[in-house]
Scaffold this motif. Structure first.
Motif, PDB file in Angstrom:
ATOM      1  N   UNK A 138       0.847  -1.199   0.000  1.00  6.96           N
ATOM      2  CA  UNK A 138       0.000   0.000   0.000  1.00  6.96           C
ATOM      3  C   UNK A 138       0.878   1.243   0.000  1.00  6.96           C
ATOM      4  N   UNK A 139       0.462   2.231  -0.766  1.00  9.88           N
ATOM      5  CA  UNK A 139       1.149   3.521  -0.828  1.00  9.88           C
ATOM      6  C   UNK A 139       0.140   4.591  -0.402  1.00  9.88           C
ATOM      7  N   UNK A 140       0.309   5.091   0.816  1.00  6.01           N
ATOM      8  CA  UNK A 140      -0.598   6.092   1.371  1.00  6.01           C
ATOM      9  C   UNK A 140       0.121   7.431   1.462  1.00  6.01           C
ATOM     10  N   UNK A 141      -0.598   8.505   1.188  1.00 10.75           N
ATOM     11  CA  UNK A 141       0.032   9.817   1.150  1.00 10.75           C
ATOM     12  C   UNK A 141      -0.941  10.894   1.609  1.00 10.75           C
ATOM     13  N   UNK A 142      -0.379  11.952   2.176  1.00  8.25           N
ATOM     14  CA  UNK A 142      -1.164  13.101   2.637  1.00  8.25           C
ATOM     15  C   UNK A 142      -0.353  14.357   2.453  1.00  8.25           C
ATOM     16  N   UNK A 143      -1.002  15.413   1.970  1.00 10.79           N
ATOM     17  CA  UNK A 143      -0.414  16.746   1.921  1.00 10.79           C
ATOM     18  C   UNK A 143      -1.473  17.727   2.399  1.00 10.79           C
ATOM     19  N   UNK A 144      -1.137  18.588   3.341  1.00 10.83           N
ATOM     20  CA  UNK A 144      -2.124  19.505   3.906  1.00 10.83           C
ATOM     21  C   UNK A 144      -1.496  20.848   4.222  1.00 10.83           C
ATOM     22  N   UNK A 145      -2.275  21.889   4.014  1.00  8.09           N
ATOM     23  CA  UNK A 145      -1.886  23.257   4.343  1.00  8.09           C
ATOM     24  C   UNK A 145      -2.959  23.835   5.264  1.00  8.09           C
ATOM     25  N   UNK A 146      -2.601  24.067   6.521  1.00  4.07           N
ATOM     26  CA  UNK A 146      -3.485  24.739   7.477  1.00  4.07           C
ATOM     27  C   UNK A 146      -3.210  26.232   7.363  1.00  4.07           C
TER      28      UNK A 146
END
Length: 432
Positions: A138-146
């Motif tokens: 599995x390849x899980x990813x997250x990118x977030x800008x608060x």
């Protein structure tokens, strides 16, 4: 001098976004191009604010996380006691199995002035001792800008991908089916008064399955929400939320038994409140209306909600109660839906600074709605009880050891849908 961690941010964000444009078919490729063009400009703005802001943090928060998990499952395919699973070649396969999961995670989380940036990239290798056809990475990813502008405007822009093995309880199959879900979401609040705000959210979801058998369950979803919120001078917040979901099944055509889309509208009262010094209440309750334009007899209208009460009677004891009623998709090949009513009870005992124990009891009743979606997916109601006991130990500051035992029992209108299963798990996580 520029903080060297900024290079890490840009590298991670590039790795997270670029895989979203790689697909095996032209249709999926076009979907991800649309996703890519929405996400990249917004994330570039977020990185730019951090890079050129003279108040960026002097240090960063970058973690490498390693995990090794061993699991034993005595009924992997969730079948009744008197039925043996069969492989694609017709040969009998083992009911039980042992699974090893090895993961490597790269996690970044840092605040630069008023802007917060988060990025996560996880690779998880799952290996089955007997049912080796289920092995996958599995390849899980997250990118977030608060983001925040002044004291009145704030929100979050995020994109993530998760890959997971679809469950067997509703599929009656031993074929590997990997679900890839990608979601983009942007929300914001304008606090026009110290106690009042208005806000909104837009989002898109794409769900794809690796096996051809489940292509009718794939969907694309557009989400829109608006709300008005009120907060006291304590952390209590109440919001009146209006939402719309437009979901399409791209691999379906109009069919008397197979709806190709639905529209869902809801009104919810959402809250997060501290009731007393030792108790907290959070969740939502409201009215949901789901309409199938090409199959009206499958429409739904009713009360939905999810409420959690958290009580801390003593310093080292936390007790949570939860009740929910919501629409839930079954993991079958037609993505049928049911009204799920769930009750849960979770006491947690913090034994010491390094050890804790928890019991989680969940009882879920599903009432299938809308009739037959296909010749292989008959209606059914079922009741599942899940009891999970776990123990956590922290031998050193950056290491966690988790042990758990779980028992699952499901009764159903149809005998073939009933099963029981027991699992045991040990997991070791180290961050540096």
């Amino acid at each position: 001098m520029r903080n060297p961690s900024l290079n890490v941010i840009l590298i991670l964000f590039s790795v997270l976004i670029m895989p979203n444009i790689i697909y095996l078919s032209n249709q999926a490729f076009m979907i991800k191009i649309k996703f890519f063009t929405r996400v990249v400009p917004i994330l570039i703005i977020g990185c730019s604010l951090a890079i050129f802001n003279p108040l960026y943090a002097a240090t960063d928060s970058f973690d490498v996380i390693l995990n090794q998990t061993f699991m034993s499952d005595d009924n992997l395919y969730r079948l009744p006691d008197d039925i043996s699973p069969a492989g694609s070649d017709g040969e009998t396969v083992s009911r039980s199995d042992r699974i090893q999961s090895t993961s490597l995670g790269l996690h970044f989380d840092q605040i630069y002035s008023l802007q917060g940036l988060r990025a996560e990239l996880d690779f998880i290798r799952n290996a089955y001792q007997k049912s080796q056809q289920l092995d996958f990475t599995a390849k899980n990813a997250l990118a977030a800008w608060d983001w925040q502008l002044g004291n009145r405007f704030s929100g979050e822009v995020s994109a993530f991908q998760t890959e997971s093995l679809r469950g067997f309880a509703d599929r009656a199959s031993t074929i590997q089916s990997i679900n890839t879900m990608r979601r983009f979401e942007a929300d914001g609040d304008w606090w026009f008064h110290p106690r009042w705000s208005v806000g909104g959210m837009v989002g898109t979801v794409s769900s794809r399955n690796s096996d051809e058998e489940s292509n009718l369950a794939e969907y694309d979803q557009d989400i829109l929400e608006t709300w008005i919120s009120y907060r006291t001078f304590t952390p209590n917040v109440l919001s009146l939320v209006f939402g719309n979901i437009d979901q399409e099944y791209p691999n379906r055509v109009a069919d008397p038994l197979l709806p190709s889309r639905f529209q869902q509208n809801y009104v919810r009262l959402r809250g997060d409140m501290q009731v007393t010094g030792q108790s907290f209440l959070s969740g939502f309750i409201g009215q949901t209306q789901r309409d199938y334009p090409d199959l009206e007899e499958k429409d739904f209208s009713g009360i939905t909600g999810r409420i959690t009460y958290r009580w801390i009677p003593r310093e080292k004891l936390i007790i949570s109660f939860s009740a929910a009623r919501d629409l839930e998709a079954r993991e079958d090949i037609f993505d049928n839906y049911a009204v799920a009513q769930t009750l849960s009870f979770t006491p947690q005992w913090i034994i010491s600074d390094k050890t804790s124990a928890q019991l989680n009891v969940v009882r879920r009743k599903r009432e299938n709605q809308g009739g037959l979606f296909g010749p292989l997916a008959p209606d059914r109601d079922d009741l599942t009880t899940n009891v999970n006991a776990s123990f956590k130990w922290k031998p050193v500051e950056k290491m966690d050891v988790d042990l758990s035992l779980m028992n699952l029992d499901r009764s159903a209108d149809q005998a073939l849908d009933e099963y029981s299963a027991q699992t045991s798990t040990i997991s070791v996580t180290y961050a540096f």
